[in-house]
Design a protein around this motif. Structure first.
Motif, PDB file in Angstrom:
ATOM      1  N   LEU A  33      42.315  26.747  33.516  1.00 30.71           N
ATOM      2  CA  LEU A  33      41.046  26.792  34.236  1.00 30.71           C
ATOM      3  C   LEU A  33      41.178  27.781  35.380  1.00 30.71           C
ATOM      4  O   LEU A  33      42.098  27.686  36.194  1.00 30.71           O
ATOM      5  CB  LEU A  33      40.697  25.401  34.778  1.00 30.71           C
ATOM      6  CG  LEU A  33      39.433  25.305  35.654  1.00 30.71           C
ATOM      7  CD1 LEU A  33      38.184  25.653  34.839  1.00 30.71           C
ATOM      8  CD2 LEU A  33      39.304  23.901  36.252  1.00 30.71           C
ATOM      9  N   TYR A  34      40.244  28.721  35.433  1.00 27.61           N
ATOM     10  CA  TYR A  34      40.193  29.704  36.518  1.00 27.61           C
ATOM     11  C   TYR A  34      38.900  29.518  37.307  1.00 27.61           C
ATOM     12  O   TYR A  34      37.883  29.038  36.773  1.00 27.61           O
ATOM     13  CB  TYR A  34      40.217  31.124  35.957  1.00 27.61           C
ATOM     14  CG  TYR A  34      41.470  31.504  35.213  1.00 27.61           C
ATOM     15  CD1 TYR A  34      42.600  31.933  35.899  1.00 27.61           C
ATOM     16  CD2 TYR A  34      41.516  31.468  33.815  1.00 27.61           C
ATOM     17  CE1 TYR A  34      43.757  32.302  35.213  1.00 27.61           C
ATOM     18  CE2 TYR A  34      42.662  31.837  33.124  1.00 27.61           C
ATOM     19  CZ  TYR A  34      43.778  32.257  33.837  1.00 27.61           C
ATOM     20  OH  TYR A  34      44.916  32.618  33.156  1.00 27.61           O
ATOM     21  N   ALA A  35      38.924  29.946  38.573  1.00 21.46           N
ATOM     22  CA  ALA A  35      37.720  29.945  39.394  1.00 21.46           C
ATOM     23  C   ALA A  35      37.714  31.207  40.251  1.00 21.46           C
ATOM     24  O   ALA A  35      38.739  31.553  40.864  1.00 21.46           O
ATOM     25  CB  ALA A  35      37.656  28.706  40.281  1.00 21.46           C
ATOM     26  N   SER A  36      36.602  31.904  40.278  1.00 21.29           N
ATOM     27  CA  SER A  36      36.501  33.107  41.103  1.00 21.29           C
ATOM     28  C   SER A  36      36.350  32.697  42.567  1.00 21.29           C
ATOM     29  O   SER A  36      35.657  31.723  42.896  1.00 21.29           O
ATOM     30  CB  SER A  36      35.316  33.959  40.662  1.00 21.29           C
ATOM     31  OG  SER A  36      34.095  33.263  40.860  1.00 21.29           O
ATOM     32  N   VAL A  37      36.999  33.444  43.446  1.00 20.24           N
ATOM     33  CA  VAL A  37      36.943  33.162  44.882  1.00 20.24           C
ATOM     34  C   VAL A  37      36.853  34.481  45.642  1.00 20.24           C
ATOM     35  O   VAL A  37      37.171  35.549  45.120  1.00 20.24           O
ATOM     36  CB  VAL A  37      38.181  32.371  45.372  1.00 20.24           C
ATOM     37  CG1 VAL A  37      38.256  31.015  44.701  1.00 20.24           C
ATOM     38  CG2 VAL A  37      39.468  33.163  45.130  1.00 20.24           C
ATOM     39  N   ARG A  38      36.455  34.380  46.916  1.00 19.34           N
ATOM     40  CA  ARG A  38      36.362  35.561  47.775  1.00 19.34           C
ATOM     41  C   ARG A  38      37.335  35.500  48.947  1.00 19.34           C
ATOM     42  O   ARG A  38      37.629  36.528  49.554  1.00 19.34           O
ATOM     43  CB  ARG A  38      34.931  35.709  48.314  1.00 19.34           C
ATOM     44  CG  ARG A  38      33.866  35.884  47.255  1.00 19.34           C
ATOM     45  CD  ARG A  38      32.490  36.123  47.869  1.00 19.34           C
ATOM     46  NE  ARG A  38      32.114  35.092  48.820  1.00 19.34           N
ATOM     47  CZ  ARG A  38      31.566  33.928  48.507  1.00 19.34           C
ATOM     48  NH1 ARG A  38      31.334  33.641  47.218  1.00 19.34           N
ATOM     49  NH2 ARG A  38      31.246  33.054  49.429  1.00 19.34           N
ATOM     50  N   THR A  39      37.783  34.306  49.315  1.00 18.40           N
ATOM     51  CA  THR A  39      38.626  34.148  50.492  1.00 18.40           C
ATOM     52  C   THR A  39      39.835  33.268  50.170  1.00 18.40           C
ATOM     53  O   THR A  39      39.837  32.513  49.194  1.00 18.40           O
ATOM     54  CB  THR A  39      37.840  33.497  51.641  1.00 18.40           C
ATOM     55  OG1 THR A  39      37.519  32.140  51.275  1.00 18.40           O
ATOM     56  CG2 THR A  39      36.553  34.263  51.940  1.00 18.40           C
ATOM     57  N   PHE A  55      40.722  36.585  42.448  1.00 17.14           N
ATOM     58  CA  PHE A  55      40.011  37.474  43.357  1.00 17.14           C
ATOM     59  C   PHE A  55      39.556  38.704  42.589  1.00 17.14           C
ATOM     60  O   PHE A  55      40.390  39.489  42.113  1.00 17.14           O
ATOM     61  CB  PHE A  55      40.936  37.905  44.503  1.00 17.14           C
ATOM     62  CG  PHE A  55      41.304  36.813  45.460  1.00 17.14           C
ATOM     63  CD1 PHE A  55      40.559  36.591  46.612  1.00 17.14           C
ATOM     64  CD2 PHE A  55      42.403  36.002  45.217  1.00 17.14           C
ATOM     65  CE1 PHE A  55      40.907  35.587  47.507  1.00 17.14           C
ATOM     66  CE2 PHE A  55      42.753  34.989  46.099  1.00 17.14           C
ATOM     67  CZ  PHE A  55      42.005  34.784  47.255  1.00 17.14           C
ATOM     68  N   PHE A  56      38.270  38.864  42.432  1.00 17.62           N
ATOM     69  CA  PHE A  56      37.757  40.098  41.843  1.00 17.62           C
ATOM     70  C   PHE A  56      36.286  40.214  42.205  1.00 17.62           C
ATOM     71  O   PHE A  56      35.626  39.225  42.544  1.00 17.62           O
ATOM     72  CB  PHE A  56      37.945  40.140  40.319  1.00 17.62           C
ATOM     73  CG  PHE A  56      37.187  39.098  39.542  1.00 17.62           C
ATOM     74  CD1 PHE A  56      35.980  39.390  38.932  1.00 17.62           C
ATOM     75  CD2 PHE A  56      37.698  37.814  39.406  1.00 17.62           C
ATOM     76  CE1 PHE A  56      35.294  38.433  38.206  1.00 17.62           C
ATOM     77  CE2 PHE A  56      37.027  36.850  38.683  1.00 17.62           C
ATOM     78  CZ  PHE A  56      35.816  37.160  38.085  1.00 17.62           C
ATOM     79  N   ASN A  57      35.777  41.419  42.152  1.00 17.19           N
ATOM     80  CA  ASN A  57      34.395  41.708  42.517  1.00 17.19           C
ATOM     81  C   ASN A  57      33.491  41.347  41.345  1.00 17.19           C
ATOM     82  O   ASN A  57      33.578  41.955  40.273  1.00 17.19           O
ATOM     83  CB  ASN A  57      34.250  43.191  42.867  1.00 17.19           C
ATOM     84  CG  ASN A  57      32.866  43.534  43.389  1.00 17.19           C
ATOM     85  OD1 ASN A  57      31.923  42.757  43.256  1.00 17.19           O
ATOM     86  ND2 ASN A  57      32.749  44.703  44.000  1.00 17.19           N
TER      87      ASN A  57
END
Length: 352
Positions: A33-39, A55-57
């Motif tokens: 399981l992955y989750a996109s994050v910004r911080t 971390f990716f745009n």
């Protein structure tokens, strides 16, 4: 255990609740399981639910492609932007590459919104609009909203269906409505984009609750626990390769029923009077000047105020019940009972 799953928007109201509830859902096994994050803070937040932060745009095609392909992600639950056209298509194209390389079935779920199936988006409202209607894609395709944001959202919904079919990706359009209740996620317990937040913020500034429709329109509602349960039951079907309906038959509304905006206004006004935020609990029709002032309070153009605080939507939930075995725990009327607590949470998190 062939699937790697990515959830975007895990720090948000809906995505955070989904991540928080997945562990206890007894889902079939999957690889990762992955989750996109910004911080870094968000990264720590998603780790507590067993997700690896990425971390990716989310607006960069090359970064999306690299992330999805390198990790052989086969399921993407996209919960960040109901309107923007390009990112969903980037994910769909990347998933198609994973399918070519691995031979696995790949899935893309796009989270949209009930506004795009409402009077605000030129959808039919003279009859119930079932999410199982075999013509729903054609109906949406024929809509011609006046508002740019609605027009772009409808365009994106249709593009997800079309491009997923073109690239051999199983596409789903998931439709949250008025979602209420406190998120279990680590991020926003109360979404600043939700209708109840908007009603409270406008009323606090103007000193009373105003309605924006002269008639008594209704709108579908859903407790956040039930909304998340629909996400999870669809994921369950995907993980067990049970081939849930997708493509032009892949619309899923999470809703236990509809309520009248007027009843919701009344419940919110009573809660605000109880707390001394406003003095008068009666709800009156907003004048043009009131609408302009509400727009200023909400930081939106006045033409967007009716979109945020009213309108008619006759979209009705059938598919999740009939195909996924989804059973909402909260009836539609529960939102009126819960309004007092909703107002309390909103006032605690209100950003002046």
């Amino acid at each position: 255990m062939s699937h790697n799953v990515l959830i975007t928007g895990g720090s948000g109201y809906l995505g955070g609740d989904l991540l928080a509830r997945m562990g206890a859902a007894n889902l079939p096994p999957y690889r990762k399981l992955y989750a996109s994050v910004r911080t870094a803070e968000q990264a720590d937040g998603v780790r507590q639910y067993g997700a690896e932060p990425l971390f990716f745009n989310l607006k960069d095609e090359s970064e999306i492609r690299t992330t999805v392909i390198d990790r052989e992600i086969t399921v993407v639950f996209y919960l960040i932007d109901a309107v923007q056209y390009e990112p969903p298509l980037f994910f769909i194209q990347a998933l198609s590459e994973v399918k070519k390389a691995t031979g696995r079935t790949v899935h893309f779920l796009h989270t949209t919104g009930a506004k795009l199936f409402s009077s605000h988006a030129d959808a039919p409202t003279d009859r119930p609009l079932l999410d199982t209607d075999p013509q729903l894609y054609e109906i949406q395709k024929s809509q011609n909203p006046k508002l740019n944001v609605a027009r772009e959202g409808v365009r994106t919904n249709c593009a997800v269906v079309e491009q997923a079919e073109k690239y051999g990706v199983r596409g789903y359009v998931f439709v949250p409505c008025i979602v209420y209740g406190k998120s279990k996620g680590f991020g926003e317990p109360v979404s600043t984009l939700r209708q109840i937040y908007m009603i409270v913020r406008a009323a606090k500034t103007l000193g009373r609750v105003y309605r924006v429709d002269s008639a008594r329109p209704e709108w579908p509602v859903c407790h956040i626990a039930d909304n998340t349960a629909a996400y999870i039951e669809l994921l369950r079907k995907i993980l067990t390769d049970e081939n849930p309906s997708h493509g032009k038959n892949g619309y899923y509304l999470a809703s236990s029923g509809s309520i009248a905006w007027d009843d919701l206004y009344d419940a919110i006004a009573a809660a605000l009077v109880k707390r001394g935020v406003i003095a008068d609990g009666s709800v009156t029709l907003a004048s043009e000047k009131n609408v302009e002032d509400m727009g200023t309070a909400l930081g939106v153009p006045k033409e967007m105020v009716p979109v945020q605080l009213g309108g008619k939507c006759t979209l009705s939930a059938r598919r999740a019940r009939e195909e996924l075995g989804w059973k909402p725990a909260y009836p539609a009327e529960h939102i009126l009972e819960a309004a007092d607590g909703e107002v309390e949470w909103v006032l605690e998190h209100l950003r002046d």
